[in-house]
Write an enzyme that holds these catalytic residues in place. Sequence first.
Site, PDB file in Angstrom:
ATOM      1  N   PHE A 110       5.970   3.053  18.874  1.00 28.13           N
ATOM      2  CA  PHE A 110       4.670   2.495  18.497  1.00 28.13           C
ATOM      3  C   PHE A 110       3.657   3.561  18.102  1.00 28.13           C
ATOM      4  O   PHE A 110       2.695   3.287  17.375  1.00 28.13           O
ATOM      5  CB  PHE A 110       4.113   1.632  19.635  1.00 28.13           C
ATOM      6  CG  PHE A 110       3.443   2.389  20.749  1.00 28.13           C
ATOM      7  CD1 PHE A 110       2.057   2.492  20.805  1.00 28.13           C
ATOM      8  CD2 PHE A 110       4.183   2.979  21.765  1.00 28.13           C
ATOM      9  CE1 PHE A 110       1.426   3.169  21.842  1.00 28.13           C
ATOM     10  CE2 PHE A 110       3.565   3.651  22.796  1.00 28.13           C
ATOM     11  CZ  PHE A 110       2.183   3.752  22.830  1.00 28.13           C
ATOM     12  N   LYS A 111       3.879   4.810  18.548  1.00 28.74           N
ATOM     13  CA  LYS A 111       2.931   5.871  18.221  1.00 28.74           C
ATOM     14  C   LYS A 111       2.814   6.084  16.710  1.00 28.74           C
ATOM     15  O   LYS A 111       1.797   6.572  16.220  1.00 28.74           O
ATOM     16  CB  LYS A 111       3.347   7.187  18.896  1.00 28.74           C
ATOM     17  CG  LYS A 111       3.603   7.100  20.409  1.00 28.74           C
ATOM     18  CD  LYS A 111       2.337   6.943  21.193  1.00 28.74           C
ATOM     19  CE  LYS A 111       2.586   6.715  22.668  1.00 28.74           C
ATOM     20  NZ  LYS A 111       2.890   7.888  23.456  1.00 28.74           N
ATOM     21  N   ASP A 112       3.873   5.712  15.964  1.00 29.08           N
ATOM     22  CA  ASP A 112       3.826   5.875  14.503  1.00 29.08           C
ATOM     23  C   ASP A 112       2.693   5.067  13.871  1.00 29.08           C
ATOM     24  O   ASP A 112       2.126   5.489  12.857  1.00 29.08           O
ATOM     25  CB  ASP A 112       5.148   5.431  13.870  1.00 29.08           C
ATOM     26  CG  ASP A 112       6.279   6.417  14.099  1.00 29.08           C
ATOM     27  OD1 ASP A 112       6.008   7.628  14.136  1.00 29.08           O
ATOM     28  OD2 ASP A 112       7.426   5.973  14.252  1.00 29.08           O
ATOM     29  N   LEU A 115      -0.166   7.358  14.378  1.00 23.94           N
ATOM     30  CA  LEU A 115       0.024   8.749  13.988  1.00 23.94           C
ATOM     31  C   LEU A 115       0.530   8.919  12.554  1.00 23.94           C
ATOM     32  O   LEU A 115       0.709  10.037  12.095  1.00 23.94           O
ATOM     33  CB  LEU A 115       0.931   9.457  14.982  1.00 23.94           C
ATOM     34  CG  LEU A 115       0.174   9.803  16.278  1.00 23.94           C
ATOM     35  CD1 LEU A 115       1.134  10.209  17.383  1.00 23.94           C
ATOM     36  CD2 LEU A 115      -0.844  10.910  16.025  1.00 23.94           C
TER      37      LEU A 115
END
Length: 496
Positions: A110-112, A115
Amino acid sequence: MQYRSTRGSKENTLTAPQAIIQGLAQDGGLYVPVAFPQANFKLEDLSKLSYKQIAAMVISLFFDDFTKEQITTAVQSAYSEQWDDRSIVPIEKHDNHFYMELFHGPTLAFKDIALQMLPQLMTRAVQIEKIDKDIIILTATSGDTGTASMRGFANQKGTDVIVFYPEGGVSPVQLKQMLSQRGNNLRAIAIKGNFDDAQTEVKKIFNDDSFKNRLNANGYQFSSANSMNIGRLVPQIFYYLYTYGQLVRRQEIKLGDEVNFAVPTGNFGDILAGYYAKKLGLPIKKLICASNENNVLTDFFNNGVYDKRRKFHLTNAPAMDILVSSNLERLLFDLYDENNYEVASLMNQLTQRGHYQVSGEVFTKLQKNFAAGFATEEEIKSEIKRVYNYDRYVIDPHTAVGSFVANQYQKKTGDQIPMVIVSTASPYKFPETVYEAITGGPSMQTGVGAIKELHDELGGQLSIGVRALFDREPKTEKIIEPNDMEKEISSILDLK
């Protein structure tokens, strides 16, 4: 739109580009809007908008220093061909729960979502502010932030990324992703300690004035890719609004119906974004905070006491192996009616004594908006198996935490309104745990070898992001003491 520190005066403000570039406030606090924005959309709009349109709408609300053209090009670059699903966030229904899949980006987590966007915001912020220094992205990670920030900032002109992670505290796949990420401006270094040790030292370095002066003299300036950076937190609001709109569009709910979100979280950024979505008017009844055995947040929401003085567990859901949840500070700031003195006092108590207790009034507000629970390692594996047996849907250990706690909450309360589980990572990012959960026996390999074993078991097509793991050779791991982090940064940047 102006930003202030959670620990600082209302008069001491920054613009959005300045807050994004700085990352962490000089007093150790986190940047928040001086006046929380009022939604410029109607609830019925959400079902008609694409993911990119919602992203642009939210950015223009929070970061109005950026031009419409800057926002449009940033969104197009962030959510383009690097995603393996055109919707960006597909929503799957299984066993009467909706799984919001946030792992279709290049690093499978989910960080994508944030980010891929943060580098776009950062480069435009630097242009707006006419910064002539290189930006050093300094970040502590429990796994996914490191990988996603390195991928997002790879070869971005005028930026360098230095990531610190706990030795042995990330999964084999996360480790390979960090050590094999291509880019001449990227470094990932292990420390002898846990994530909290890395994060504490990063905060200390950020607030070291003499070191900052050395950086400035050498033409550098720090920023952060952690969810402490407001430029990383705001993009996480997108998927709550989008998911609600899609549920209305699919006629799974009626416009105006309340929903619950079960959110596996460690550093509290993901669930805080849900709280911000609620403040924008999204009909969320409860945000359910789901933890692993490092259940400091579960205890906090159940009794109003935050106490980090406990055993630290390395678990099979490593991205949540955290005892100091940084973004909780932003929630406290909101619930204490933006009283920076109260927040600074609580944070000081946490640093000095290792614990604090919120007021009765604030505890009542917590109970109104949140519920909490946790899952043990065995319960995580059992939940992966249960969901798989139901209809062959495969979830990763962190999603399993959210799924288990969601069911726990429903049994305890009888609350049966629609439940969205935030699915934070691909099962192929943690193949060892998923394979063991599904087959009942341990994987014979780790990392890429375990991915092959899991794929042999499951069949089907591997995504582009998973296939990329087979192609790259990792660099040798470097391990240092936490006390040597500042020295390591000096060496990397060749500071005079």
